[in-house]
Design an enzyme around this catalytic site. Structure first.
Site, mmCIF file in Angstrom:
data_model
loop_
_atom_site.group_PDB
_atom_site.id
_atom_site.type_symbol
_atom_site.label_atom_id
_atom_site.label_comp_id
_atom_site.label_asym_id
_atom_site.label_seq_id
_atom_site.Cartn_x
_atom_site.Cartn_y
_atom_site.Cartn_z
ATOM 1 N N GLY A 220 0.832 -1.202 0.000
ATOM 2 C CA GLY A 220 0.000 0.000 0.000
ATOM 3 C C GLY A 220 0.867 1.252 0.000
ATOM 4 N N ARG B 94 0.096 5.194 -2.106
ATOM 5 C CA ARG B 94 -0.728 6.340 -1.701
ATOM 6 C C ARG B 94 -0.720 6.448 -0.177
ATOM 7 N NH1 ARG B 94 -5.251 3.950 -4.602
ATOM 8 N NH2 ARG B 94 -6.255 3.733 -2.572
ATOM 9 N N TYR C 153 -14.453 -3.135 9.934
ATOM 10 C CA TYR C 153 -13.093 -2.566 9.871
ATOM 11 C C TYR C 153 -12.431 -2.628 11.254
ATOM 12 C CZ TYR C 153 -9.453 1.006 9.391
ATOM 13 O OH TYR C 153 -8.266 1.681 9.397
ATOM 14 N N LYS D 145 -8.955 -4.508 12.333
ATOM 15 C CA LYS D 145 -7.778 -3.807 12.871
ATOM 16 C C LYS D 145 -7.383 -4.377 14.238
ATOM 17 C CE LYS D 145 -6.822 -1.799 9.471
ATOM 18 N NZ LYS D 145 -5.521 -1.571 8.843
ATOM 19 N N ILE E 95 -5.464 10.313 9.779
ATOM 20 C CA ILE E 95 -4.331 10.809 8.982
ATOM 21 C C ILE E 95 -4.888 11.273 7.642
ATOM 22 C CG2 ILE E 95 -2.082 10.243 8.012
ATOM 23 C CD1 ILE E 95 -2.243 9.995 11.119
HETATM 24 P P1 NAP Z 1 -5.384 4.798 1.012
HETATM 25 O O1 NAP Z 1 -4.962 6.219 0.829
HETATM 26 O O2 NAP Z 1 -6.684 4.347 0.441
HETATM 27 O O3 NAP Z 1 -4.194 3.856 0.459
HETATM 28 C C1 NAP Z 1 -4.358 2.452 0.537
HETATM 29 C C2 NAP Z 1 -3.171 1.779 -0.106
HETATM 30 O O4 NAP Z 1 -3.330 0.349 -0.014
HETATM 31 C C3 NAP Z 1 -3.046 2.090 -1.593
HETATM 32 O O5 NAP Z 1 -1.683 2.085 -1.958
HETATM 33 C C4 NAP Z 1 -3.772 0.921 -2.235
HETATM 34 O O6 NAP Z 1 -3.370 0.769 -3.585
HETATM 35 C C5 NAP Z 1 -3.294 -0.211 -1.329
HETATM 36 N N1 NAP Z 1 -4.146 -1.406 -1.375
HETATM 37 C C6 NAP Z 1 -5.460 -1.500 -1.081
HETATM 38 N N2 NAP Z 1 -5.890 -2.758 -1.262
HETATM 39 C C7 NAP Z 1 -4.809 -3.480 -1.679
HETATM 40 C C8 NAP Z 1 -4.604 -4.831 -2.051
HETATM 41 N N3 NAP Z 1 -5.613 -5.719 -2.033
HETATM 42 N N4 NAP Z 1 -3.368 -5.229 -2.409
HETATM 43 C C9 NAP Z 1 -2.341 -4.340 -2.449
HETATM 44 N N5 NAP Z 1 -2.464 -3.035 -2.122
HETATM 45 C C10 NAP Z 1 -3.700 -2.621 -1.747
HETATM 46 O O7 NAP Z 1 -5.448 4.420 2.558
HETATM 47 P P2 NAP Z 1 -4.659 5.021 3.815
HETATM 48 O O8 NAP Z 1 -5.552 6.020 4.466
HETATM 49 O O9 NAP Z 1 -3.291 5.398 3.450
HETATM 50 O O10 NAP Z 1 -4.622 3.722 4.751
HETATM 51 C C11 NAP Z 1 -3.473 2.873 4.782
HETATM 52 C C12 NAP Z 1 -3.539 1.974 5.998
HETATM 53 O O11 NAP Z 1 -3.640 2.800 7.163
HETATM 54 C C13 NAP Z 1 -4.746 1.037 6.035
HETATM 55 O O12 NAP Z 1 -4.351 -0.196 6.585
HETATM 56 C C14 NAP Z 1 -5.709 1.749 6.963
HETATM 57 O O13 NAP Z 1 -6.594 0.859 7.599
HETATM 58 C C15 NAP Z 1 -4.743 2.381 7.933
HETATM 59 N N6 NAP Z 1 -5.278 3.554 8.674
HETATM 60 C C16 NAP Z 1 -5.565 4.707 8.022
HETATM 61 C C17 NAP Z 1 -6.023 5.808 8.755
HETATM 62 C C18 NAP Z 1 -6.283 7.150 8.133
HETATM 63 O O14 NAP Z 1 -6.702 8.044 8.851
HETATM 64 N N7 NAP Z 1 -6.015 7.362 6.862
HETATM 65 C C19 NAP Z 1 -6.222 5.675 10.139
HETATM 66 C C20 NAP Z 1 -5.941 4.460 10.756
HETATM 67 C C21 NAP Z 1 -5.451 3.407 10.014
HETATM 68 P P3 NAP Z 1 -4.333 0.059 -4.691
HETATM 69 O O15 NAP Z 1 -5.742 0.501 -4.424
HETATM 70 O O16 NAP Z 1 -3.778 0.520 -5.995
HETATM 71 O O17 NAP Z 1 -4.145 -1.403 -4.494
#
Ligand code: NAP
Length: 258
Positions: free
Chosen positions: A13, A16, A157, A161, A190
């Site tokens: 991931g 992005r 979700y 987690k 984030i």
């Molecule tokens: P995001 O901007 O949607 O980015 C998600 C990333 O994961 C992308 O690179 C996406 O690329 C990749 N991905 C999704 N499904 C995938 C798959 N099946 N195989 C390979 N790559 C995959 O999300 P984010 O906000 O950065 O979140 C990243 C992580 O942080 C997640 O685990 C999320 O639960 C956690 N998190 C986020 C927040 C927040 O506030 N943003 C808070 C707590 C935890 P593709 O779609 O091209 O595959």
């Protein structure tokens, strides 16, 4: 202290959001960094940016963490390019909304497949390389949602987690004798592309709930992950560490002063 040069890092991931922030911090610290995701367009854009940030090698690999064979191919390509894998940031995750009353089996399965099974498949695929490293590091991106807090519409979700932490604790015990640590970062809110999709009202409400007064940046999680990846953090394992601007602390909204 805290030298990450000559360290081979895989960030799933990493194209992005938080993953890209993690990859940026490692690249700027001089590590060799591989990112994996499904969209080649996003991978190429991220690789171009990461290439300009550090002296280490940068690799982009198309992979789906839900597929064990794809994870095996991913690990093989990283090992082939970097000569090994020292650090795995199992970060790929999704957070689609699905209220409990209407959640379908397919919605539940998708979230568990990516967020739980995807983490485990990724770590399994890299395990031999982590053992060979002699100082392997696994860093899972969990969340405050599930392990500490809840939010309506995200019960599946939150379950995913929290499940990551169950995996983490046993994996940490199984792998400790091989010099591998397994820890989790728990981001608060984030500001990422994925979070932006939740809409302005959600973001405004969350901002009001954070004592620090702002959403976090992807790099805030990257700095924590980078610390956990260092040689100096080698005695820390099986731990879940929040980086959330104090979001989980207030007893009520009144506790967060403007
Ligand atoms: P995001 O901007 O949607 O980015 C998600 C990333 O994961 C992308 O690179 C996406 O690329 C990749 N991905 C999704 N499904 C995938 C798959 N099946 N195989 C390979 N790559 C995959 O999300 P984010 O906000 O950065 O979140 C990243 C992580 O942080 C997640 O685990 C999320 O639960 C956690 N998190 C986020 C927040 C927040 O506030 N943003 C808070 C707590 C935890 P593709 O779609 O091209 O595959």
């Amino acid at each position: 202290m805290f030298d990450l040069q000559s360290t081979a890092v895989l960030v799933t991931g990493g194209s992005r959001g938080i993953g890209r922030g993690i990859a940026s911090v490692f690249a700027e610290a001089g590590a060799d960094v591989a990112i994996a995701a499904r969209s080649l367009v996003d991978i190429d854009a991220a690789v171009a940016d990461l290439d300009s940030r550090g002296a280490g090698k940068i690799l982009g690999v198309q992979a789906d963490v839900c597929d064990p064979m794809s994870c095996a191919n991913l690990a093989a390509e990283v090992i082939n390019t970097f000569g090994g894998i020292d650090v795995v940031c199992a970060n790929a995750g999704i957070f689609p909304e699905a209220p409990l009353a209407t959640m379908t089996p397919a919605q539940l399965a998708e979230v568990l497949d990516v967020n739980v099974k995807g983490n485990i498949y990724t770590v399994q695929a890299c395990l031999d390389a982590l053992i060979a490293s002699g100082r392997g590091r696994v860093i899972l991106t969990s969340s405050i949602t599930g392990p500490i807090t809840g939010f309506p519409g995200w019960s599946h979700y939150g379950a995913s987690k929290a499940a990551q932490l169950g995996f983490m604790r046993t994996a940490a015990i199984e792998l400790a004798s091989q010099g591998i640590t397994v820890n989790a970062v728990l981001p608060g809110n984030i500001f990422t592309e994925g979070l932006a999709d939740m809409g302005e009202d959600y973001i405004a409400g969350m901002t009001r709930a954070i004592p620090a007064g702002a959403l976090g940046k992807p790099e805030d999680i990257g700095y924590l992950a980078a610390f956990l990846a260092t040689k100096e953090a080698g005695y820390i394992t099986g731990q879940a560490i929040a980086a959330d601007g104090g979001q989980v602390l207030p007893e009520s909204p009144d506790a967060v002063r403007p």
